[in-house]
Motif scaffolding. Structure first.
Motif, PDB file in Angstrom:
ATOM      1  N   ASN A  17      30.324  74.595  43.695  1.00  0.00           N
ATOM      2  CA  ASN A  17      29.246  75.396  44.258  1.00  0.00           C
ATOM      3  C   ASN A  17      29.719  76.832  44.415  1.00  0.00           C
ATOM      4  N   LEU A  18      28.782  77.718  44.588  1.00  0.00           N
ATOM      5  CA  LEU A  18      29.062  79.132  44.819  1.00  0.00           C
ATOM      6  C   LEU A  18      28.413  79.514  46.138  1.00  0.00           C
ATOM      7  N   LYS A  19      29.240  80.026  47.068  1.00  0.00           N
ATOM      8  CA  LYS A  19      28.726  80.490  48.353  1.00  0.00           C
ATOM      9  C   LYS A  19      28.830  82.017  48.405  1.00  0.00           C
ATOM     10  N   VAL A  20      27.767  82.634  48.906  1.00  0.00           N
ATOM     11  CA  VAL A  20      27.746  84.074  49.130  1.00  0.00           C
ATOM     12  C   VAL A  20      27.375  84.290  50.588  1.00  0.00           C
ATOM     13  N   ASN A  35      36.158  65.052  35.430  1.00  0.00           N
ATOM     14  CA  ASN A  35      37.460  65.621  35.757  1.00  0.00           C
ATOM     15  C   ASN A  35      37.318  67.060  36.255  1.00  0.00           C
ATOM     16  N   GLU A  36      38.361  67.514  36.923  1.00  0.00           N
ATOM     17  CA  GLU A  36      38.375  68.844  37.525  1.00  0.00           C
ATOM     18  C   GLU A  36      38.201  69.940  36.469  1.00  0.00           C
ATOM     19  N   SER A  37      38.828  69.769  35.340  1.00  0.00           N
ATOM     20  CA  SER A  37      38.767  70.770  34.279  1.00  0.00           C
ATOM     21  C   SER A  37      37.342  71.012  33.799  1.00  0.00           C
ATOM     22  N   ASP A  38      36.574  69.945  33.608  1.00  0.00           N
ATOM     23  CA  ASP A  38      35.182  70.097  33.169  1.00  0.00           C
ATOM     24  C   ASP A  38      34.343  70.821  34.218  1.00  0.00           C
ATOM     25  N   ALA A  39      34.553  70.488  35.487  1.00  0.00           N
ATOM     26  CA  ALA A  39      33.816  71.149  36.571  1.00  0.00           C
ATOM     27  C   ALA A  39      34.161  72.639  36.607  1.00  0.00           C
ATOM     28  N   ARG A  40      35.446  72.955  36.469  1.00  0.00           N
ATOM     29  CA  ARG A  40      35.883  74.348  36.490  1.00  0.00           C
ATOM     30  C   ARG A  40      35.318  75.125  35.304  1.00  0.00           C
ATOM     31  N   THR A  41      35.352  74.523  34.122  1.00  0.00           N
ATOM     32  CA  THR A  41      34.830  75.182  32.925  1.00  0.00           C
ATOM     33  C   THR A  41      33.344  75.495  33.063  1.00  0.00           C
ATOM     34  N   MET A  42      32.572  74.535  33.543  1.00  0.00           N
ATOM     35  CA  MET A  42      31.136  74.762  33.688  1.00  0.00           C
ATOM     36  C   MET A  42      30.852  75.806  34.762  1.00  0.00           C
ATOM     37  N   ALA A  43      31.565  75.756  35.864  1.00  0.00           N
ATOM     38  CA  ALA A  43      31.384  76.757  36.919  1.00  0.00           C
ATOM     39  C   ALA A  43      31.684  78.151  36.366  1.00  0.00           C
ATOM     40  N   ASP A  44      32.744  78.279  35.570  1.00  0.00           N
ATOM     41  CA  ASP A  44      33.079  79.573  34.964  1.00  0.00           C
ATOM     42  C   ASP A  44      31.965  80.063  34.046  1.00  0.00           C
ATOM     43  N   ARG A  45      31.338  79.149  33.320  1.00  0.00           N
ATOM     44  CA  ARG A  45      30.246  79.533  32.414  1.00  0.00           C
ATOM     45  C   ARG A  45      29.006  79.989  33.173  1.00  0.00           C
ATOM     46  N   VAL A  46      28.703  79.303  34.260  1.00  0.00           N
ATOM     47  CA  VAL A  46      27.485  79.587  35.017  1.00  0.00           C
ATOM     48  C   VAL A  46      27.657  80.780  35.950  1.00  0.00           C
ATOM     49  N   GLY A  48      28.849  84.006  36.558  1.00  0.00           N
ATOM     50  CA  GLY A  48      29.347  85.183  35.853  1.00  0.00           C
ATOM     51  C   GLY A  48      28.670  86.420  36.383  1.00  0.00           C
ATOM     52  N   GLY A  49      28.751  87.469  35.624  1.00  0.00           N
ATOM     53  CA  GLY A  49      28.101  88.704  36.018  1.00  0.00           C
ATOM     54  C   GLY A  49      28.621  89.226  37.333  1.00  0.00           C
ATOM     55  N   TYR A  50      27.750  89.460  38.260  1.00  0.00           N
ATOM     56  CA  TYR A  50      28.084  90.064  39.541  1.00  0.00           C
ATOM     57  C   TYR A  50      29.120  89.254  40.319  1.00  0.00           C
ATOM     58  N   TYR A  51      29.089  87.916  40.197  1.00  0.00           N
ATOM     59  CA  TYR A  51      29.980  87.059  40.977  1.00  0.00           C
ATOM     60  C   TYR A  51      31.213  86.587  40.203  1.00  0.00           C
ATOM     61  N   ARG A  52      31.510  87.166  39.074  1.00  0.00           N
ATOM     62  CA  ARG A  52      32.647  86.720  38.266  1.00  0.00           C
ATOM     63  C   ARG A  52      33.983  86.853  38.989  1.00  0.00           C
TER      64      ARG A  52
END
Length: 60
Positions: A17-20, A35-46, A48-52
């Protein structure tokens, strides 16, 4: 301040999740990942931009 959290759910799947300013503004939609890697990869893809540059945390 933004924080992206990768965590293991009670059912054993990984999620993110992303908290602001303390409010959750984005999630994995409840699908979970095997697995953790898949969750991390998808979070990195989603997340982005201002919250990268959000703080990145992992809770196991």
């Amino acid at each position: 301040m933004a924080t992206r959290l990768i965590y293991k759910r009670a059912d054993g799947k990984w999620a993110w999740n992303l908290k602001v300013n303390g409010d959750i503004v984005a999630t994995d939609g409840g699908q979970g990942y095997e697995n953790e890697s898949d969750a991390r990869t998808m979070a990195d893809r989603v997340v982005g931009g201002y919250y990268r540059d959000a703080d990145k945390k992992i809770r196991k």
